[in-house]
Structure formats: structure tokens, C-alpha cells
Design an enzyme around this catalytic site. Structure first.
Site, PDB file in Angstrom:
ATOM      1  N   LEU A  39      -1.054   7.320  -0.088  1.00 44.78           N
ATOM      2  CA  LEU A  39      -2.117   6.427   0.385  1.00 44.78           C
ATOM      3  C   LEU A  39      -1.560   5.513   1.467  1.00 44.78           C
ATOM      4  CD1 LEU A  39      -4.157   5.069  -2.683  1.00 44.78           C
ATOM      5  CD2 LEU A  39      -5.047   6.332  -0.728  1.00 44.78           C
ATOM      6  N   ASP A  40      -2.344   5.268   2.505  1.00 43.55           N
ATOM      7  CA  ASP A  40      -1.947   4.324   3.539  1.00 43.55           C
ATOM      8  C   ASP A  40      -1.806   2.926   2.937  1.00 43.55           C
ATOM      9  OD1 ASP A  40      -2.003   6.262   5.516  1.00 43.55           O
ATOM     10  OD2 ASP A  40      -4.092   5.856   6.062  1.00 43.55           O
ATOM     11  N   PRO A  41      -0.953   2.077   3.513  1.00 48.64           N
ATOM     12  CA  PRO A  41      -0.792   0.713   2.979  1.00 48.64           C
ATOM     13  C   PRO A  41      -2.110  -0.059   2.873  1.00 48.64           C
ATOM     14  CG  PRO A  41       0.971   1.207   4.520  1.00 48.64           C
ATOM     15  CD  PRO A  41       0.012   2.364   4.597  1.00 48.64           C
ATOM     16  N   ALA A  43      -5.024   1.062   2.239  1.00 43.10           N
ATOM     17  CA  ALA A  43      -5.924   1.630   1.236  1.00 43.10           C
ATOM     18  C   ALA A  43      -5.503   1.201  -0.159  1.00 43.10           C
ATOM     19  CB  ALA A  43      -5.919   3.153   1.331  1.00 43.10           C
TER      20      ALA A  43
END
Length: 294
Positions: A39-41, A43
């Protein structure tokens, strides 16, 4: 054992997936910790964490995912979300929900997608985000991804209207790219304003734990990992009699004539999860022995 199984983690905002693994490793005092589906930071939401020997089961988890996303229209950024620099900004107050609904139909089914230039995809052995930070321009390869469903949850009008959507999709789908491409179709520009992953690899947000929850349960002595085979229910199962189970756990191939798919969960007669097997030419081959028996 306490250290075997999965943790359904609700990833906090501004943490990388690697940060979460490092924190869980420290809290549980466990070396073998891994995660599924980065997951992107920016998100939040479901980040499946594998503990101990369950790290070897990560490759067998289901790939489908679901998200709740907020898309802001009228804005384009370098990263296709609000963490990047603004490239263009133009008010689009006249945009209607009907136009949105029509445009969204183009994103359902199997679609061609160009991932964001700030992503973990590798080109010639280098991460795209590393190349982008250095200012290097590379051609990002087009990928085929599948979007099963997009449902509109909310629509807020204004100069820079926002759309909340629920998206169910296959592995490798970039929601940031959908936000960007929706803005391109509408000729307004678009970027991802917020993202929550509600489902991933058989885990859902409702049953997830925050890091704070995890710490509290550990202090209270109540933490229990998710059973290692709980997230593998999409795979069919077979049960082996005692002698066959013992031989299989020792790495031996077992004759098996039942008509089942290639990859299966393997149990003994007492319904104890033994691992993952592969059926090939009427022989059950051990792929991953989770719980050996004597």
C-alpha cells in the site's frame, strides 16, 4: 504457536508497508514477517501481514482487492495523488454526475492501464519512483488489469468536485491511475485525494486491527493470529489418511486420483492443516509443508 499465522492490519496513514512490517516484527519479537499487496504511504486499510512460517503462504493468497477512493477532479499532480506537486489546476464546477457515470463505464472489465510514474514497478531493474525522483524519463509499460465493479458512493459539487467510489479489482490495478485517467477522459484533470483498502487477499477492513489494537492485545495477552489456512479458503482441500499424511509431510509424493484443481490445501484426518500440495499426474506433491507430523 503465537507467531504462526496472519495479522489483518489496518495500515495507518503516512506509513510504508515496510514500516508496518518492521513495527510488527519488533512488537512480536519475530524475525520472519512479511506482507501481501503493498500500500502507498498515503493509503490506509487492509495490509495482510504473515507471521513466522505463514510467510511461505503469501504466494497462495487470493489476489482480488477492494478500495474506497476519493477522486478530486480539476487537478493533476506528478504522483496522481495529493502527495505530489500540482501540474494543472482548473475549476470544473459545471461537471455533472451523469457525465461521471458515463465515463466510469470505460474502467470496468479488462482494461489497459499505464501505472503512475511514481510507483514500485521495475523498468530495467530499477523502481519507477527512483527514476522519477532523479528526473529520468522512461516509458512506463502498459499493463492489462481487471476492474470487476465501480460503485459511486458520493458526489460533492464545487469548483473542484470530489467523487467517492467503491472499486473491486484484480491484482496490479492502480487506483491512482483510474483517478488520473478519469480526469483525462473528462478533460478536467483528476487525482486521487484519499484511498482506503477495504479488502485484500481474503481479509477485510471490518476485522482488521490497528497497530494500537495490536499493542493493546499483546499487553493483555489476548492476541491471536488469524489461522494460517483461514485466508486460503478459495483453494479446494483434501484430507489424507494417517500414513499418507506422514509420508506427505516428509516430502514424499502421494498417489491421488480425485478430480481436484492443481493447487490444494492439505489436511490430515483430524482436520489439521498440513500445508499446500500440487496435484500432477494423479500424484499429490508437497509444495509447502506447514505443520509436519511424525
Amino acid at each position: 504457536m503465537l507467531s504462526q499465522g496472519f495479522l489483518n492490519l489496518n495500515k495507518p496513514f503516512d506509513w510504508t508497508s515496510h514500516d508496518c512490517v518492521a513495527r510488527v516484527r519488533k512488537l512480536l519479537r519475530l524475525k520472519r514477517v512479511g506482507h501481501a499487496g503493498t500500500l502507498d504511504p498515503a493509503a490506509t486499510g487492509v495490509l495482510p501481514i504473515a507471521l513466522g512460517k505463514a510467510t511461505r503462504l503469501l504466494q497462495y493468497l487470493p489476489e482480488n482487492k477492494a478500495y474506497i477512493a476519493t477522486i478530486r477532479l480539476g487537478v493533476r499532480t506528478t504522483t496522481d495523488d495529493l502527495q505530489g506537486e500540482i501540474i494543472t489546476s482548473q475549476a470544473c464546477a459545471g461537471l455533472s454526475l451523469a457525465e461521471i457515470k458515463t465515463a466510469l463505464t470505460q474502467f470496468e472489465g479488462k482494461i489497459e492501464q499505464i501505472p503512475p510514474i511514481y510507483s514500485a514497478i521495475q523498468v530495467d531493474g530499477k523502481r519507477l519512483y527512483d527514476l522519477a525522483r532523479k528526473g529520468e524519463i522512461v516509458e512506463v509499460p502498459v499493463r492489462t488489469v481487471e476492474v470487476f465493479r465501480i460503485d459511486i458512493l458520493d458526489w460533492r459539487e464545487g469548483d473542484f468536485p470530489e467523487l467517492d467510489v467503491a472499486i473491486a479489482c484484480g491484482s496490479g490495478t492502480y487506483i491512482r491511475a483510474i483517478a488520473r485517467d478519469l480526469g483525462a477522459i473528462l478533460e478536467t484533470g483528476g487525482t486521487l485525494a484519499a484511498l482506503i483498502r477495504s479488502e485484500s487477499s481474503g481479509f477485510n477492513l471490518t476485522d482488521s486491527l490497528t497497530l494500537t489494537d495490536l499493542e493493546a492485545q499483546l499487553q493483555a495477552g489476548t492476541f491471536q493470529p488469524v489461522c494460517p489456512d483461514a485466508a486460503l479458503q478459495h483453494l479446494p482441500s483434501v484430507a489424507l489418511p494417517v500414513i499418507s499424511a506422514q509420508k506427505w509431510c516428509q516430502g514424499q509424493r502421494i498417489s491421488f486420483t480425485f478430480d481436484v484443481p492443481e493447487i490444494v490445501r492439505v489436511y490430515d484426518e483430524e482436520n489439521r492443516f498440513l500445508g499446500i500440495g500440487q496435484l500432477q499426474d494423479e500424484v499429490l506433491i508437497p509444495q509447502m509443508v506447514f505443520e509436519p507430523i511424525s
